[in-house]
Design a protein around this motif. Structure first.
Motif, PDB file in Angstrom:
ATOM      1  N   VAL A   1       0.844  -1.188   0.000  1.00 31.14           N
ATOM      2  CA  VAL A   1       0.000   0.000   0.000  1.00 31.14           C
ATOM      3  C   VAL A   1       0.883   1.244   0.000  1.00 31.14           C
ATOM      4  O   VAL A   1       1.867   1.315   0.740  1.00 31.14           O
ATOM      5  CB  VAL A   1      -0.944  -0.015   1.226  1.00 31.14           C
ATOM      6  CG1 VAL A   1      -1.761   1.246   1.305  1.00 31.14           C
ATOM      7  CG2 VAL A   1      -1.853  -1.240   1.159  1.00 31.14           C
ATOM      8  N   ASN A   2       0.540   2.204  -0.840  1.00 26.69           N
ATOM      9  CA  ASN A   2       1.265   3.462  -0.937  1.00 26.69           C
ATOM     10  C   ASN A   2       0.704   4.437   0.085  1.00 26.69           C
ATOM     11  O   ASN A   2      -0.489   4.771   0.032  1.00 26.69           O
ATOM     12  CB  ASN A   2       1.120   4.040  -2.350  1.00 26.69           C
ATOM     13  CG  ASN A   2       1.751   3.133  -3.385  1.00 26.69           C
ATOM     14  OD1 ASN A   2       2.919   2.794  -3.284  1.00 26.69           O
ATOM     15  ND2 ASN A   2       0.969   2.725  -4.368  1.00 26.69           N
ATOM     16  N   CYS A   3       1.555   4.899   0.992  1.00 27.00           N
ATOM     17  CA  CYS A   3       1.092   5.685   2.133  1.00 27.00           C
ATOM     18  C   CYS A   3       1.811   7.024   2.253  1.00 27.00           C
ATOM     19  O   CYS A   3       2.940   7.186   1.800  1.00 27.00           O
ATOM     20  CB  CYS A   3       1.336   4.911   3.424  1.00 27.00           C
ATOM     21  SG  CYS A   3       0.550   3.294   3.476  1.00 27.00           S
ATOM     22  N   ALA A   4       1.137   7.943   2.927  1.00 29.41           N
ATOM     23  CA  ALA A   4       1.732   9.204   3.357  1.00 29.41           C
ATOM     24  C   ALA A   4       1.534   9.294   4.857  1.00 29.41           C
ATOM     25  O   ALA A   4       0.518   8.845   5.392  1.00 29.41           O
ATOM     26  CB  ALA A   4       1.064  10.383   2.663  1.00 29.41           C
ATOM     27  N   VAL A   5       2.498   9.867   5.549  1.00 27.24           N
ATOM     28  CA  VAL A   5       2.433  10.059   6.995  1.00 27.24           C
ATOM     29  C   VAL A   5       2.477  11.558   7.264  1.00 27.24           C
ATOM     30  O   VAL A   5       3.363  12.259   6.765  1.00 27.24           O
ATOM     31  CB  VAL A   5       3.594   9.338   7.709  1.00 27.24           C
ATOM     32  CG1 VAL A   5       3.571   9.614   9.201  1.00 27.24           C
ATOM     33  CG2 VAL A   5       3.545   7.843   7.418  1.00 27.24           C
ATOM     34  N   VAL A   6       1.501  12.023   8.044  1.00 31.61           N
ATOM     35  CA  VAL A   6       1.439  13.444   8.392  1.00 31.61           C
ATOM     36  C   VAL A   6       1.369  13.561   9.909  1.00 31.61           C
ATOM     37  O   VAL A   6       0.432  13.054  10.531  1.00 31.61           O
ATOM     38  CB  VAL A   6       0.211  14.136   7.755  1.00 31.61           C
ATOM     39  CG1 VAL A   6       0.157  15.608   8.154  1.00 31.61           C
ATOM     40  CG2 VAL A   6       0.222  13.977   6.243  1.00 31.61           C
TER      41      VAL A   6
END
Length: 166
Positions: free
Chosen positions: A13-18
């Motif tokens: 899964v392609n993720c972003a962390v903020v």
């Protein structure tokens, strides 16, 4: 605990962390780093990482920017989910969500209650869908992040993303 329909999916899964914080930096963001480590350990891909001030407009701007990223499936936020005056993450994210996953917040608070007692009611953890991206918002403490990631998000992330891709 067994799943009613065991996942046989092996997708990454392609993720972003903020991380949403007025005080954290790249060096002190233990929760954002933990999310990334847990994702990578499960063979997911961290495509973006950002630290954003706990300002509703900045939070929404970051989510909107990430939602336009073609190769992204999930945005994992941490921080700002309490009830202090500067905790605006829930309010900013909830306004963007097109669909909510009420069970995420309910289960997170239930699991938190088992660990920390009645103080869990102050958590405004939330999840849902915005522009065909899954959005998860967790508290900023590393213990809360580990709980949410290990007990809720990681066991279901592949299934939820496969549902989004249909």
């Amino acid at each position: 605990m067994t799943q009613p329909h065991p996942d046989t999916l092996t997708i990454s899964v392609n993720c972003a962390v903020v991380t949403i914080s007025d005080t954290r930096s790249l060096e002190t963001d233990k929760s954002g780093q933990l999310i990334q480590q847990l994702l990578v350990a499960e063979n997911h891909i961290v495509r973006a990482y950002a630290i954003v001030k706990d300002e509703p407009a900045q939070i929404q701007q970051e989510i909107e920017l990430l939602a336009k990223t073609a190769n992204l499936d999930v945005v994992l936020c941490n921080g700002g989910t309490g009830i202090a005056p500067r905790d605006t993450t829930y309010d900013a994210i909830e306004k963007l969500l097109e669909k909510t996953l009420p069970g995420f917040g309910e289960l997170f608070r239930f699991l938190s209650y088992q660990e920390i007692g009645s103080r869990a009611m102050a958590s405004r953890a939330v999840a849902g869908v915005y522009q065909n991206k899954l959005i998860f918002s967790l508290p900023g403490s590393s213990n809360a992040v580990r709980l949410g990631m290990e007990k809720l998000i990681l066991p279901e992330i592949r299934h939820l993303v496969s549902q989004m891709r249909k």
